[in-house]
Each structure stands twice: as structure tokens, then as C-alpha cells.
Scaffold this motif. Structure first.
Motif, PDB file in Angstrom:
ATOM      1  N   GLN A 156     -40.144  14.340   8.138  1.00 16.53           N
ATOM      2  CA  GLN A 156     -38.705  14.070   8.757  1.00 16.53           C
ATOM      3  C   GLN A 156     -38.425  12.484   8.020  1.00 16.53           C
ATOM      4  OE1 GLN A 156     -36.278  15.558   9.908  1.00 16.53           O
ATOM      5  NE2 GLN A 156     -34.770  13.735   9.991  1.00 16.53           N
ATOM      6  N   THR A 157     -39.377  11.776   7.862  1.00 18.38           N
ATOM      7  CA  THR A 157     -39.278  10.389   7.211  1.00 18.38           C
ATOM      8  C   THR A 157     -38.618  10.573   5.751  1.00 18.38           C
ATOM      9  OG1 THR A 157     -41.031   9.674   8.631  1.00 18.38           O
ATOM     10  CG2 THR A 157     -40.492   8.276   6.651  1.00 18.38           C
ATOM     11  N   ASN A 158     -39.116  11.375   5.078  1.00 20.64           N
ATOM     12  CA  ASN A 158     -38.637  11.535   3.644  1.00 20.64           C
ATOM     13  C   ASN A 158     -37.236  11.944   3.843  1.00 20.64           C
ATOM     14  OD1 ASN A 158     -39.025  11.559   0.967  1.00 20.64           O
ATOM     15  ND2 ASN A 158     -39.754  13.434   0.834  1.00 20.64           N
ATOM     16  N   SER A 159     -36.630  12.797   4.806  1.00 21.57           N
ATOM     17  CA  SER A 159     -35.551  13.342   4.965  1.00 21.57           C
ATOM     18  C   SER A 159     -34.536  12.136   5.292  1.00 21.57           C
ATOM     19  CB  SER A 159     -35.334  14.309   5.911  1.00 21.57           C
ATOM     20  OG  SER A 159     -35.955  15.679   5.684  1.00 21.57           O
ATOM     21  N   GLY A 160     -34.923  11.172   5.877  1.00 20.56           N
ATOM     22  CA  GLY A 160     -34.114  10.179   6.391  1.00 20.56           C
ATOM     23  C   GLY A 160     -34.061   9.055   5.439  1.00 20.56           C
ATOM     24  N   GLU A 161     -35.201   9.041   4.545  1.00 15.77           N
ATOM     25  CA  GLU A 161     -34.981   7.985   3.284  1.00 15.77           C
ATOM     26  C   GLU A 161     -34.028   8.597   2.341  1.00 15.77           C
ATOM     27  OE1 GLU A 161     -38.955   7.488   1.842  1.00 15.77           O
ATOM     28  OE2 GLU A 161     -39.644   6.423   3.512  1.00 15.77           O
ATOM     29  N   VAL A 162     -33.829  10.088   1.878  1.00 15.16           N
ATOM     30  CA  VAL A 162     -32.824  10.392   1.032  1.00 15.16           C
ATOM     31  C   VAL A 162     -31.485  10.153   1.530  1.00 15.16           C
ATOM     32  CG1 VAL A 162     -32.754  12.685   1.721  1.00 15.16           C
ATOM     33  CG2 VAL A 162     -32.543  12.123  -0.758  1.00 15.16           C
ATOM     34  N   ILE A 163     -31.331  10.237   3.125  1.00 16.60           N
ATOM     35  CA  ILE A 163     -29.945   9.879   3.487  1.00 16.60           C
ATOM     36  C   ILE A 163     -29.591   8.536   3.294  1.00 16.60           C
ATOM     37  CG2 ILE A 163     -28.686  10.025   5.784  1.00 16.60           C
ATOM     38  CD1 ILE A 163     -30.409  12.256   6.609  1.00 16.60           C
ATOM     39  N   LEU A 164     -30.660   7.532   3.619  1.00 13.56           N
ATOM     40  CA  LEU A 164     -30.518   6.189   3.264  1.00 13.56           C
ATOM     41  C   LEU A 164     -30.158   5.733   1.930  1.00 13.56           C
ATOM     42  CD1 LEU A 164     -30.549   3.404   4.352  1.00 13.56           C
ATOM     43  CD2 LEU A 164     -33.248   3.365   3.935  1.00 13.56           C
ATOM     44  N   MET A 165     -30.967   6.494   0.995  1.00 11.62           N
ATOM     45  CA  MET A 165     -30.659   6.116  -0.457  1.00 11.62           C
ATOM     46  C   MET A 165     -29.123   6.374  -0.747  1.00 11.62           C
ATOM     47  SD  MET A 165     -33.838   7.731  -2.260  1.00 11.62           S
ATOM     48  CE  MET A 165     -35.798   7.177  -1.652  1.00 11.62           C
ATOM     49  N   THR A 166     -28.591   7.621  -0.398  1.00 12.11           N
ATOM     50  CA  THR A 166     -27.280   8.285  -0.594  1.00 12.11           C
ATOM     51  C   THR A 166     -26.377   7.197  -0.021  1.00 12.11           C
ATOM     52  OG1 THR A 166     -27.972  10.405  -0.739  1.00 12.11           O
ATOM     53  CG2 THR A 166     -25.906  10.150  -0.766  1.00 12.11           C
ATOM     54  N   LEU A 167     -26.575   6.919   1.186  1.00 13.36           N
ATOM     55  CA  LEU A 167     -25.490   6.109   1.980  1.00 13.36           C
ATOM     56  C   LEU A 167     -25.448   4.537   1.448  1.00 13.36           C
ATOM     57  CD1 LEU A 167     -25.613   7.564   5.596  1.00 13.36           C
ATOM     58  CD2 LEU A 167     -24.130   8.090   3.901  1.00 13.36           C
ATOM     59  N   ALA A 182     -29.332  15.259  -5.752  1.00 14.25           N
ATOM     60  CA  ALA A 182     -29.178  16.625  -5.171  1.00 14.25           C
ATOM     61  C   ALA A 182     -28.619  16.795  -3.867  1.00 14.25           C
ATOM     62  CB  ALA A 182     -30.582  17.191  -5.342  1.00 14.25           C
ATOM     63  N   PHE A 183     -29.189  15.759  -3.035  1.00 14.35           N
ATOM     64  CA  PHE A 183     -28.497  15.538  -1.654  1.00 14.35           C
ATOM     65  C   PHE A 183     -26.905  15.087  -1.528  1.00 14.35           C
ATOM     66  CE2 PHE A 183     -27.913  13.044   2.299  1.00 14.35           C
ATOM     67  CZ  PHE A 183     -28.168  13.888   3.287  1.00 14.35           C
ATOM     68  N   ASN A 184     -26.864  14.434  -2.427  1.00 21.28           N
ATOM     69  CA  ASN A 184     -25.476  13.807  -2.413  1.00 21.28           C
ATOM     70  C   ASN A 184     -24.570  15.046  -2.842  1.00 21.28           C
ATOM     71  OD1 ASN A 184     -23.289  11.787  -2.625  1.00 21.28           O
ATOM     72  ND2 ASN A 184     -23.196  11.840  -4.621  1.00 21.28           N
ATOM     73  N   LEU A 185     -25.124  16.164  -3.610  1.00 23.93           N
ATOM     74  CA  LEU A 185     -24.116  17.009  -3.840  1.00 23.93           C
ATOM     75  C   LEU A 185     -23.750  18.027  -2.610  1.00 23.93           C
ATOM     76  CD1 LEU A 185     -22.926  19.337  -6.026  1.00 23.93           C
ATOM     77  CD2 LEU A 185     -25.095  20.469  -5.957  1.00 23.93           C
ATOM     78  N   LEU A 186     -24.576  17.976  -1.601  1.00 19.39           N
ATOM     79  CA  LEU A 186     -24.272  18.318  -0.303  1.00 19.39           C
ATOM     80  C   LEU A 186     -23.305  17.611   0.636  1.00 19.39           C
ATOM     81  CD1 LEU A 186     -25.001  21.112   0.983  1.00 19.39           C
ATOM     82  CD2 LEU A 186     -26.928  19.751   2.229  1.00 19.39           C
ATOM     83  N   LEU A 187     -23.909  16.271   0.427  1.00 24.34           N
ATOM     84  CA  LEU A 187     -23.420  15.378   1.662  1.00 24.34           C
ATOM     85  C   LEU A 187     -22.003  14.586   1.135  1.00 24.34           C
ATOM     86  CD1 LEU A 187     -23.111  13.978   4.252  1.00 24.34           C
ATOM     87  CD2 LEU A 187     -24.560  11.811   3.163  1.00 24.34           C
TER      88      LEU A 187
END
Length: 315
Positions: free
Chosen positions: A234-245, A40-45
């Protein structure tokens, strides 16, 4: 194309038989929920080039609402999930309407600030349980017919939802709407010059991403039976960025692979090294940035594309 189909068939077969291979079903369900969150996050980024620093707001808020509805209000499982997704959709609509008017770091900071506001609401609100969170969330049954109390039945339900979300995201990206998102990612001023209402398309992508992130959060609340502030932090937000990248932004399988790596490391290394697991994951991310700039899946796709070009040139 044949190689891609083969990969999907192998992964699908593994997913179907995973509970019978000795893997803990709850761990598999947690993995699928975070894989859905990353997609879902990757759809945005990855496909719109909008970096949100506050995507845990939709994941966690939906989890809280679903947990509260099925415990305190006695709603059914399906209704509770829909209620959580509806709240994530509304949050995405409000926050997105404010954020999409800005670009780059300004967009990211707005999403971060508003996500922190959601975090403090969850901390102070009565129905969230504050620092204690919500406990004892029942899984209930699907449409009053199929009981989800059994881990394997619940696993296949989560797997079916994940597969549907994955197919939906692929369909969105390959649709005319998705092609406009790619155009915005590649060159936003050119998309504007072609007459597209860029802010409207970006807002629609933002709301879709927030809604699917909320769906992942609702399922995670039901799977584990509790919701805590870590889900909206915010830690959870950072982790989903990490997963995607880590897996590869802008690819379909990348966020799934990234979620598998991060969740597995957190699950199996936390007992061995404790809080050092964050340091290890951070080191892996640094190595990935230096060596695999496009992420694991992105680099593999690049190598295959290079080989295909070389074969065509030699032919």
C-alpha cells in the motif's frame, strides 16, 4: 506550442546524455520506471477522475510474474515482460469490473481492499519467495540479439519504452476515446445523458492504466534484479498518488516531474536522514497542496494561460 516543443526537446536531449553526465544509470532507470507508473496512474486519476488506492497491485504483480518467468521458467526478456503485462491486464479487468460500478470513496475503498488481497497472495504464494521476494533476476537480451546486461544499453531500452508509453498516453487522451474520458471527468451524469456507456469507458481506462503500470513494474524488476513485497504494498500505491498530485494531476509532464522529485529525495536523503525522508516528502506535499494546488506543472500552465489571456485582452 513553441514553448512546449522546446521543453520536450530539452528534456529529450537531457535524457539522451544523462548517463554521460555522471548520473548513475540504475538510478535513472528506476526514475523512468516510476515516472511511467505515475503516468499510467494519471491516465486514471487525471483524465478520468478515478482515484485508485491500490495501483501497486498491478505494478508489483507484473514485477513478480516477470521475475518468476525469466528465472524459474527460463523465458526470454521480451516474453517475460509481456507475461507480466498480461497478468496486470487481467487483474485490471477483474478488479476494474468490480470497482467501476461505484464512485468516489466507494470506488477507492474497493480498489484498496482488492489490492490488499493481491498483496497477501504475493506474501503467501510459493513462486513469489514470500518475505524474501525474488532475487537474482537476469536482464537477458532483447530478442536474443542485444544484451541488456550493460547498464547503459539497458537504460536506453527503458528510455525508449518510457517514450513510447508517454506518446501512447498523449495519443489516447487526444483521441475521441480520450475526449469521452474528459467528459466523464467533467460531468458524468451529462455523459450518461448523451448516450455514452460510461462504465465501459471507465473500465477500458482502468485496464489501460493497470497494463501500463504493470509494464513499469516488469521493467523495474529487470533493472534492479529483484522484487520484494514493497513493490505490491500500500505504501507504493500511496507514493504514486503523491507523485501524480505533486507534479500536477491531469497534465502530461506533471507525473514525470513528481516522480523525479520523490525518487530523487528518497535516493539521496535516505542515507542522510533515514526514515525521516518520509516526513520530509510529506511536508513537501503539504506545502504543495497549500501553495501549488494544481501541482508544479499545473500551476506553471495556469500562469502561462493567465499571461496569454492578459496579452489577448490588451491586444
Amino acid at each position: 506550442m513553441r514553448a512546449q516543443i522546446t521543453v520536450y526537446l530539452v528534456l529529450g536531449a537531457l535524457a539522451l546524455i544523462a548517463p554521460f553526465l555522471g548520473l548513475y544509470p540504475v538510478f535513472l532507470m528506476k526514475l523512468l520506471c516510476f515516472a511511467m507508473f505515475a503516468c499510467a496512474f494519471n491516465l486514471l486519476l487525471g483524465f478520468t477522475k478515478m482515484l485508485s488506492f491500490g495501483h501497486a497491485a498491478y505494478f508489483g504483480a507484473s514485477a513478480y510474474v516477470t521475475g518468476w518467468l525469466v528465472t524459474a521458467q527460463g523465458w526470454g526478456t521480451a516474453a517475460g515482460i509481456l507475461g507480466g503485462v498480461a497478468v496486470a491486464l487481467l487483474l485490471g479487468l477483474v478488479i476494474g469490473a468490480i470497482a467501476v460500478r461505484r464512485q468516489g470513496i466507494y470506488f477507492a475503498m474497493i480498489t484498496l481492499a482488492l489490492a490488499q488481497l493481491v498483496f497477501f497472495v504475493c506474501l503467501q504464494a510459493n513462486f513469489t519467495g514470500g518475505e524474501n521476494g525474488l532475487q537474482g533476476i537476469p536482464r537477458g537480451s532483447l530478442l536474443g540479439v542485444i544484451s541488456l546486461g550493460n547498464d547503459r544499453i539497458m537504460y536506453y531500452f527503458v528510455l525508449a519504452v518510457f517514450a513510447a508509453v508517454y506518446i501512447l498516453i498523449r495519443r489516447i487522451v487526444h483521441s475521441p476515446f480520450g475526449q469521452v474520458l474528459k467528459a466523464i471527468r467533467a460531468n458524468e451524469p451529462r455523459a450518461v445523458s448523451l448516450g455514452y456507456k460510461v462504465d465501459r469507458y471507465k473500465l477500458m481506462a482502468f485496464v489501460l492504466s493497470a497494463s501500463l503500470a504493470g509494464l513499469a513494474g516488469s521493467l523495474k524488476a529487470l533493472v534492479l534484479g529483484f522484487v520484494t513485497l514493497s513493490d505490491v504494498s500500500q505504501t507504493n500505491s500511496g507514493e504514486v498518488i503523491l507523485m501524480t498530485l505533486l507534479g500536477g494531476s491531469g497534465t502530461f509532464l506533471g507525473p514525470v516531474i513528481g516522480a523525479i522529485v520523490v525518487v530523487t529525495l528518497q535516493e539521496y536523503l535516505s542515507d542522510l536522514v533515514g526514515s525521516w525522508v518520509s516526513v520530509i516528502i510529506g511536508a513537501i506535499f503539504v506545502v504543495c497542496v497549500l501553495v501549488f494546488r494544481r501541482g508544479f506543472v499545473g500551476e506553471i500552465q495556469r500562469l502561462f494561460a493567465q499571461r496569454a489571456r492578459l496579452a489577448n485582452d490588451q491586444g
